[in-house]
Design a protein around this motif. Sequence first.
Motif, PDB file in Angstrom:
ATOM      1  N   ALA A  70       0.836  -1.209   0.000  1.00 16.00           N
ATOM      2  CA  ALA A  70       0.000   0.000   0.000  1.00 16.00           C
ATOM      3  C   ALA A  70       0.870   1.257   0.000  1.00 16.00           C
ATOM      4  CB  ALA A  70      -0.937  -0.006   1.203  1.00 16.00           C
ATOM      5  N   CYS A  71       1.909   1.270   0.798  1.00 12.25           N
ATOM      6  CA  CYS A  71       2.813   2.429   0.825  1.00 12.25           C
ATOM      7  C   CYS A  71       3.587   2.526  -0.482  1.00 12.25           C
ATOM      8  CB  CYS A  71       3.777   2.317   2.003  1.00 12.25           C
ATOM      9  SG  CYS A  71       2.985   2.526   3.610  1.00 12.25           S
ATOM     10  N   LYS A  72       3.997   1.378  -1.014  1.00 15.51           N
ATOM     11  CA  LYS A  72       4.741   1.347  -2.275  1.00 15.51           C
ATOM     12  C   LYS A  72       3.910   1.952  -3.412  1.00 15.51           C
ATOM     13  CE  LYS A  72       7.228  -2.148  -4.958  1.00 15.51           C
ATOM     14  NZ  LYS A  72       7.504  -3.592  -4.994  1.00 15.51           N
ATOM     15  N   ALA A  73       2.587   1.726  -3.376  1.00 19.21           N
ATOM     16  CA  ALA A  73       1.689   2.266  -4.406  1.00 19.21           C
ATOM     17  C   ALA A  73       1.630   3.789  -4.353  1.00 19.21           C
ATOM     18  CB  ALA A  73       0.293   1.682  -4.238  1.00 19.21           C
ATOM     19  N   THR A  74       1.914   4.386  -3.191  1.00 21.16           N
ATOM     20  CA  THR A  74       1.906   5.844  -3.064  1.00 21.16           C
ATOM     21  C   THR A  74       3.310   6.438  -3.175  1.00 21.16           C
ATOM     22  OG1 THR A  74       2.087   5.777  -0.651  1.00 21.16           O
ATOM     23  CG2 THR A  74      -0.144   5.782  -1.585  1.00 21.16           C
ATOM     24  N   GLY A  75       4.307   5.585  -3.487  1.00 23.22           N
ATOM     25  CA  GLY A  75       5.667   6.073  -3.671  1.00 23.22           C
ATOM     26  C   GLY A  75       6.524   6.041  -2.425  1.00 23.22           C
ATOM     27  N   LEU A  76       6.029   5.472  -1.336  1.00 24.09           N
ATOM     28  CA  LEU A  76       6.811   5.386  -0.100  1.00 24.09           C
ATOM     29  C   LEU A  76       7.485   4.023   0.002  1.00 24.09           C
ATOM     30  CD1 LEU A  76       4.202   6.906   2.377  1.00 24.09           C
ATOM     31  CD2 LEU A  76       6.210   8.043   1.430  1.00 24.09           C
ATOM     32  N   VAL A  77       8.610   3.992   0.662  1.00 25.92           N
ATOM     33  CA  VAL A  77       9.305   2.734   0.907  1.00 25.92           C
ATOM     34  C   VAL A  77       9.229   2.463   2.409  1.00 25.92           C
ATOM     35  CG1 VAL A  77      11.500   1.511   0.762  1.00 25.92           C
ATOM     36  CG2 VAL A  77      10.846   3.119  -1.036  1.00 25.92           C
ATOM     37  N   VAL A  78       8.350   1.526   2.777  1.00 23.20           N
ATOM     38  CA  VAL A  78       8.123   1.192   4.184  1.00 23.20           C
ATOM     39  C   VAL A  78       8.198  -0.324   4.323  1.00 23.20           C
ATOM     40  CG1 VAL A  78       6.501   1.332   6.117  1.00 23.20           C
ATOM     41  CG2 VAL A  78       6.642   3.207   4.483  1.00 23.20           C
ATOM     42  N   ALA A  79       8.861  -0.796   5.362  1.00 24.43           N
ATOM     43  CA  ALA A  79       8.994  -2.232   5.591  1.00 24.43           C
ATOM     44  C   ALA A  79       7.638  -2.849   5.943  1.00 24.43           C
ATOM     45  CB  ALA A  79       9.978  -2.493   6.721  1.00 24.43           C
ATOM     46  N   ALA A  80       7.369  -4.010   5.364  1.00 31.44           N
ATOM     47  CA  ALA A  80       6.155  -4.765   5.693  1.00 31.44           C
ATOM     48  C   ALA A  80       6.399  -5.545   6.977  1.00 31.44           C
ATOM     49  CB  ALA A  80       5.802  -5.719   4.562  1.00 31.44           C
ATOM     50  N   LYS A  81       5.473  -5.460   7.899  1.00 33.93           N
ATOM     51  CA  LYS A  81       5.567  -6.193   9.162  1.00 33.93           C
ATOM     52  C   LYS A  81       4.485  -7.258   9.276  1.00 33.93           C
ATOM     53  CE  LYS A  81       8.866  -3.677  10.948  1.00 33.93           C
ATOM     54  NZ  LYS A  81      10.192  -4.237  11.066  1.00 33.93           N
ATOM     55  N   ASP A  97      -2.068 -19.838   0.998  1.00 33.37           N
ATOM     56  CA  ASP A  97      -1.781 -19.563  -0.410  1.00 33.37           C
ATOM     57  C   ASP A  97      -1.169 -18.167  -0.549  1.00 33.37           C
ATOM     58  OD1 ASP A  97      -1.645 -19.413  -3.122  1.00 33.37           O
ATOM     59  OD2 ASP A  97      -3.803 -19.640  -3.469  1.00 33.37           O
ATOM     60  N   TRP A  98       0.041 -18.093  -1.102  1.00 34.13           N
ATOM     61  CA  TRP A  98       0.729 -16.814  -1.235  1.00 34.13           C
ATOM     62  C   TRP A  98      -0.019 -15.860  -2.151  1.00 34.13           C
ATOM     63  CZ3 TRP A  98       6.705 -16.462  -1.163  1.00 34.13           C
ATOM     64  CH2 TRP A  98       7.193 -17.042   0.006  1.00 34.13           C
ATOM     65  N   VAL A  99      -0.849 -16.384  -3.029  1.00 29.28           N
ATOM     66  CA  VAL A  99      -1.641 -15.524  -3.920  1.00 29.28           C
ATOM     67  C   VAL A  99      -2.615 -14.678  -3.099  1.00 29.28           C
ATOM     68  CG1 VAL A  99      -3.352 -15.559  -5.794  1.00 29.28           C
ATOM     69  CG2 VAL A  99      -1.401 -17.117  -5.845  1.00 29.28           C
ATOM     70  N   ASN A 100      -3.013 -15.177  -1.931  1.00 30.14           N
ATOM     71  CA  ASN A 100      -3.953 -14.461  -1.062  1.00 30.14           C
ATOM     72  C   ASN A 100      -3.225 -13.617  -0.014  1.00 30.14           C
ATOM     73  OD1 ASN A 100      -6.586 -13.762  -0.184  1.00 30.14           O
ATOM     74  ND2 ASN A 100      -6.421 -15.230   1.483  1.00 30.14           N
ATOM     75  N   LEU A 101      -1.924 -13.474  -0.105  1.00 35.98           N
ATOM     76  CA  LEU A 101      -1.161 -12.711   0.886  1.00 35.98           C
ATOM     77  C   LEU A 101      -0.559 -11.458   0.265  1.00 35.98           C
ATOM     78  CD1 LEU A 101       0.794 -15.555   2.730  1.00 35.98           C
ATOM     79  CD2 LEU A 101      -1.305 -14.414   3.470  1.00 35.98           C
ATOM     80  N   GLN A 102      -0.395 -10.445   1.106  1.00 36.34           N
ATOM     81  CA  GLN A 102       0.306  -9.221   0.716  1.00 36.34           C
ATOM     82  C   GLN A 102       1.040  -8.689   1.937  1.00 36.34           C
ATOM     83  OE1 GLN A 102      -2.454  -6.196  -0.526  1.00 36.34           O
ATOM     84  NE2 GLN A 102      -3.703  -6.375   1.297  1.00 36.34           N
ATOM     85  N   GLY A 103       2.173  -8.082   1.712  1.00 32.34           N
ATOM     86  CA  GLY A 103       2.931  -7.481   2.798  1.00 32.34           C
ATOM     87  C   GLY A 103       2.420  -6.072   3.075  1.00 32.34           C
ATOM     88  N   LEU A 104       2.107  -5.798   4.344  1.00 31.54           N
ATOM     89  CA  LEU A 104       1.643  -4.472   4.745  1.00 31.54           C
ATOM     90  C   LEU A 104       2.386  -4.013   5.988  1.00 31.54           C
ATOM     91  CD1 LEU A 104      -2.260  -4.796   4.465  1.00 31.54           C
ATOM     92  CD2 LEU A 104      -0.724  -3.667   2.856  1.00 31.54           C
ATOM     93  N   CYS A 105       2.517  -2.695   6.133  1.00 32.62           N
ATOM     94  CA  CYS A 105       3.011  -2.144   7.398  1.00 32.62           C
ATOM     95  C   CYS A 105       1.844  -2.178   8.388  1.00 32.62           C
ATOM     96  CB  CYS A 105       3.552  -0.726   7.204  1.00 32.62           C
ATOM     97  SG  CYS A 105       2.308   0.490   6.737  1.00 32.62           S
ATOM     98  N   VAL A 106       2.111  -1.967   9.644  1.00 28.32           N
ATOM     99  CA  VAL A 106       1.083  -2.076  10.673  1.00 28.32           C
ATOM    100  C   VAL A 106      -0.040  -1.063  10.460  1.00 28.32           C
ATOM    101  CG1 VAL A 106       0.631  -1.890  13.155  1.00 28.32           C
ATOM    102  CG2 VAL A 106       2.672  -3.073  12.350  1.00 28.32           C
ATOM    103  N   SER A 107       0.294   0.180  10.124  1.00 27.64           N
ATOM    104  CA  SER A 107      -0.758   1.189   9.974  1.00 27.64           C
ATOM    105  C   SER A 107      -1.657   0.883   8.780  1.00 27.64           C
ATOM    106  CB  SER A 107      -0.170   2.596   9.874  1.00 27.64           C
ATOM    107  OG  SER A 107       0.644   2.708   8.749  1.00 27.64           O
ATOM    108  N   CYS A 108      -1.095   0.431   7.671  1.00 31.70           N
ATOM    109  CA  CYS A 108      -1.926   0.069   6.508  1.00 31.70           C
ATOM    110  C   CYS A 108      -2.785  -1.149   6.820  1.00 31.70           C
ATOM    111  CB  CYS A 108      -1.052  -0.194   5.283  1.00 31.70           C
ATOM    112  SG  CYS A 108      -0.311   1.303   4.599  1.00 31.70           S
ATOM    113  N   HIS A 109      -2.220  -2.108   7.546  1.00 32.06           N
ATOM    114  CA  HIS A 109      -2.998  -3.294   7.918  1.00 32.06           C
ATOM    115  C   HIS A 109      -4.161  -2.910   8.835  1.00 32.06           C
ATOM    116  CE1 HIS A 109      -3.884  -6.906  10.393  1.00 32.06           C
ATOM    117  NE2 HIS A 109      -3.898  -7.458   9.194  1.00 32.06           N
ATOM    118  N   ASN A 110      -3.904  -2.048   9.808  1.00 29.86           N
ATOM    119  CA  ASN A 110      -4.976  -1.612  10.714  1.00 29.86           C
ATOM    120  C   ASN A 110      -6.069  -0.872   9.956  1.00 29.86           C
ATOM    121  OD1 ASN A 110      -3.587  -2.735  12.821  1.00 29.86           O
ATOM    122  ND2 ASN A 110      -2.787  -0.799  13.603  1.00 29.86           N
ATOM    123  N   ARG A 111      -5.680  -0.046   9.018  1.00 26.69           N
ATOM    124  CA  ARG A 111      -6.651   0.687   8.217  1.00 26.69           C
ATOM    125  C   ARG A 111      -7.509  -0.277   7.380  1.00 26.69           C
ATOM    126  NH1 ARG A 111      -3.591   4.668   7.472  1.00 26.69           N
ATOM    127  NH2 ARG A 111      -2.288   3.734   5.868  1.00 26.69           N
TER     128      ARG A 111
END
Length: 121
Positions: A70-81, A97-111
């Motif tokens: 999500a951050c990468k899509a806005t041009g930010l480089v943030v580690a996925a936790k 299934d990895w197809v159903n997974l995505q890496g997110l930072c904590v704030s994006c995941h909470n949102r």
Amino acid sequence: MPRSAPTPCRHPACALVLDKPGYCDQHRTQVHRDYGRARRGFDAEVGFYQSVRWREVRAAFLREHPLCVACKATGLVVAAKVADHIRPLKDGGERFDWVNLQGLCVSCHNRKTARETARRS
């Protein structure tokens, strides 16, 4: 500075009088323990997220996908936790299934989780 009046312990059968409102030492631990038990029983998926297999899948996925999408899509480089399920398990998403997974930072995941919860209500 004025002192507050003594109050009884909030536990129904306890007559112990305290300086501050709340529970006495004996009942405070009991109330916290009961709250934790109720919380653990609240979400059926909590046990899954503590499983050895999930922890291994999550760690491997985050090694391969170290940035928050999500951050990468806005041009930010943030580690996925968080290894987030794109389609939530409660909606029938695949667990490992990895197809159903995505890496997110904590704030994006909470949102994202807040949006999903609001949609379910």
